[in-house]
Design an enzyme around this catalytic site. Structure first.
Site, short mmCIF file in Angstrom:
data_model
loop_
_atom_site.label_atom_id
_atom_site.label_comp_id
_atom_site.label_asym_id
_atom_site.label_seq_id
_atom_site.Cartn_x
_atom_site.Cartn_y
_atom_site.Cartn_z
N ARG A 11 0.85 -1.21 0.00
CA ARG A 11 0.00 0.00 0.00
C ARG A 11 0.88 1.25 0.00
O ARG A 11 2.11 1.14 0.01
CB ARG A 11 -0.92 0.00 1.21
N VAL A 61 11.38 -7.03 7.19
CA VAL A 61 12.68 -6.50 6.74
C VAL A 61 13.61 -6.12 7.90
O VAL A 61 14.79 -5.87 7.67
CB VAL A 61 12.53 -5.32 5.75
N ASN A 87 11.72 0.69 0.84
CA ASN A 87 10.60 1.60 1.13
C ASN A 87 9.93 1.33 2.48
O ASN A 87 9.36 2.25 3.07
CB ASN A 87 9.56 1.49 0.00
N SER A 139 13.46 10.62 4.33
CA SER A 139 12.35 11.53 4.66
C SER A 139 12.93 12.90 4.97
O SER A 139 14.08 13.01 5.43
CB SER A 139 11.61 11.02 5.90
N TYR A 152 12.24 8.23 14.41
CA TYR A 152 12.04 8.23 12.95
C TYR A 152 13.11 9.09 12.26
O TYR A 152 13.70 8.66 11.26
CB TYR A 152 10.63 8.76 12.66
N ALA A 154 16.07 9.86 13.33
CA ALA A 154 17.37 9.18 13.43
C ALA A 154 17.48 8.11 12.36
O ALA A 154 18.51 7.98 11.67
CB ALA A 154 17.53 8.56 14.81
N LYS A 156 15.92 7.90 9.49
CA LYS A 156 15.95 8.44 8.13
C LYS A 156 17.26 9.20 7.85
O LYS A 156 17.75 9.18 6.72
CB LYS A 156 14.73 9.34 7.89
N ILE A 185 3.26 13.24 2.28
CA ILE A 185 2.60 12.53 1.18
C ILE A 185 1.33 11.86 1.71
O ILE A 185 1.34 11.28 2.81
CB ILE A 185 3.56 11.45 0.59
P1 NAP Z 1 2.48 3.00 4.83
O1 NAP Z 1 1.30 3.39 4.02
O2 NAP Z 1 2.33 2.86 6.31
O3 NAP Z 1 3.11 1.67 4.21
C1 NAP Z 1 4.26 1.09 4.79
C2 NAP Z 1 4.45 -0.28 4.22
O4 NAP Z 1 5.59 -0.89 4.86
C3 NAP Z 1 3.26 -1.19 4.49
O5 NAP Z 1 3.05 -1.98 3.35
C4 NAP Z 1 3.75 -2.03 5.67
O6 NAP Z 1 3.16 -3.30 5.77
C5 NAP Z 1 5.21 -2.18 5.32
N1 NAP Z 1 6.00 -2.59 6.47
C6 NAP Z 1 5.97 -2.08 7.72
N2 NAP Z 1 6.83 -2.73 8.51
C7 NAP Z 1 7.40 -3.70 7.75
C8 NAP Z 1 8.36 -4.72 7.99
N3 NAP Z 1 8.91 -4.86 9.21
N4 NAP Z 1 8.71 -5.54 6.98
C9 NAP Z 1 8.15 -5.42 5.75
N5 NAP Z 1 7.24 -4.47 5.46
C10 NAP Z 1 6.86 -3.63 6.44
O7 NAP Z 1 3.67 4.05 4.63
P2 NAP Z 1 3.96 5.10 3.45
O8 NAP Z 1 3.43 6.41 3.88
O9 NAP Z 1 3.62 4.53 2.14
O10 NAP Z 1 5.56 5.20 3.59
C11 NAP Z 1 6.45 4.45 2.78
C12 NAP Z 1 7.86 4.95 3.06
O11 NAP Z 1 7.92 6.35 2.79
C13 NAP Z 1 8.30 4.77 4.51
O12 NAP Z 1 9.66 4.44 4.56
C14 NAP Z 1 8.07 6.15 5.11
O13 NAP Z 1 8.89 6.39 6.21
C15 NAP Z 1 8.45 7.02 3.92
N6 NAP Z 1 7.91 8.37 3.98
C16 NAP Z 1 6.55 8.58 3.97
C17 NAP Z 1 6.07 9.89 4.02
C18 NAP Z 1 4.60 10.19 3.99
O14 NAP Z 1 4.25 11.38 4.08
N7 NAP Z 1 3.72 9.23 3.84
C19 NAP Z 1 6.97 10.96 4.13
C20 NAP Z 1 8.33 10.69 4.14
C21 NAP Z 1 8.79 9.39 4.06
P3 NAP Z 1 1.83 -3.59 6.69
O15 NAP Z 1 0.70 -3.23 5.79
O16 NAP Z 1 1.92 -5.06 6.99
O17 NAP Z 1 1.94 -2.75 7.91
#
Ligand code: NAP
Length: 244
Positions: A11, A61, A87, A139, A152, A154, A156, A185
């Protein structure tokens, strides 16, 4: 056909990256933590509609051994790993004074140690291939800090250092290592924030809107493509002008 492995891709940003790389013609190895991704989730079908192969690999992971097993399984299934996108990420927010050791360690293990686990194992395969692309999802919190996210931020910030270090270690083997640093995002991760937190963030963004997962995916697509063949060790901020 070249293969892309994207962690945390059921997702949010990971799923958007997987779909975009499928459009670019990569076979896709999806990864997530649990088989619950199948409940009402049509990501695999959507990817296959692009005319490429797609398979799901369940692994945590943060576990070194599970990453090793997953990388082995992806290589066996697809024959190569040409693009790795690290990711997967979580948040466990709280002010430092109230943050537990467990909250801190969990975020470091999932967000940061995972990047070591995956780069080490997939990197071995890429070194033998003498080609590969690694794209790490950092991030803006890791570049500028964010109150309530000492764990978080730390994790990133570490990804930025790891990206530059591994770019230097693997550059001579034809492997490019870069990072993207998303701002705010719209995904399930940020949907969890309060209205007040969301509005406060919006005020700081030059473009006065949140980003879309597809807007991260398009930059990852560039970093996975031949067009970025001389780009390595870089962090590309994708934040609509959050910080300048
Ligand atoms: P998200 O919607 O919460 O999706 C995170 C994904 O990572 C989910 O599919 C989750 O699986 C999976 N995951 C979590 N822990 C895991 C593990 N131990 N092993 C394997 N998979 C795991 O997050 P997102 O917003 O798309 O973020 C994706 C990346 O972008 C992250 O690294 C986040 O820090 C970074 N980011 C996001 C934003 C933002 O504004 N959204 C901003 C900056 C950076 P489950 O469904 O099983 O939990």
């Amino acid at each position: 056909m070249a293969t892309a492995l994207i962690t945390g891709s059921s997702r949010g940003i990971g799923a958007a990256i997987a779909l975009r790389l499928a459009e670019d013609g990569f076979d896709i190895a999806l990864n997530d933590l649990s088989d619950s991704m199948f409940e009402g989730n049509d990501i695999i079908e959507k990817i296959k509609e692009k005319g490429v192969s797609c398979e799901y690999f369940c692994a945590d992971v943060s576990s070194h051994s599970q990453c090793e097993e997953m990388v082995k399984a992806v290589k066996e299934r697809f024959g190569s790993i040409d693009v790795l996108v690290n990711n997967a990420g979580i948040t466990k927010d709280g002010l430092m004074a109230r943050m537990s050791e467990e909250q801190y360690d969990m975020v470091i293990n999932v967000n940061q140690k995972s990047v070591f686990n995956m780069m080490k194992h997939a990197g071995k395969i890429m070194m033998k291939q003498r080609s590969g692309r690694i794209i790490n999802v950092a991030s803006v919190a890791g570049l500028y800090g964010n109150p309530g996210q000492v764990n978080y931020s730390a994790s990133k910030a570490a990804i930025v250092g790891m990206t530059k270090t591994v770019a230097k270690e693997l550059g001579s083997r034809g492997i490019n290592v870069n990072a993207v640093a998303p701002g705010f995002i719209k995904t399930p991760m940020t949907d969890a924030l309060t209205e007040e937190q969301r509005n406060a963030m919006l005020n700081l963004i030059a473009m006065k809107r949140y980003g879309l997962p597809e807007e991260i995916a398009s930059v990852v697509s560039f970093l996975a493509s031949k067009d970025s063949s001389y780009v390595t060790g870089q962090v590309i901020e994708i934040s609509g002008g959050l910080m300048m």
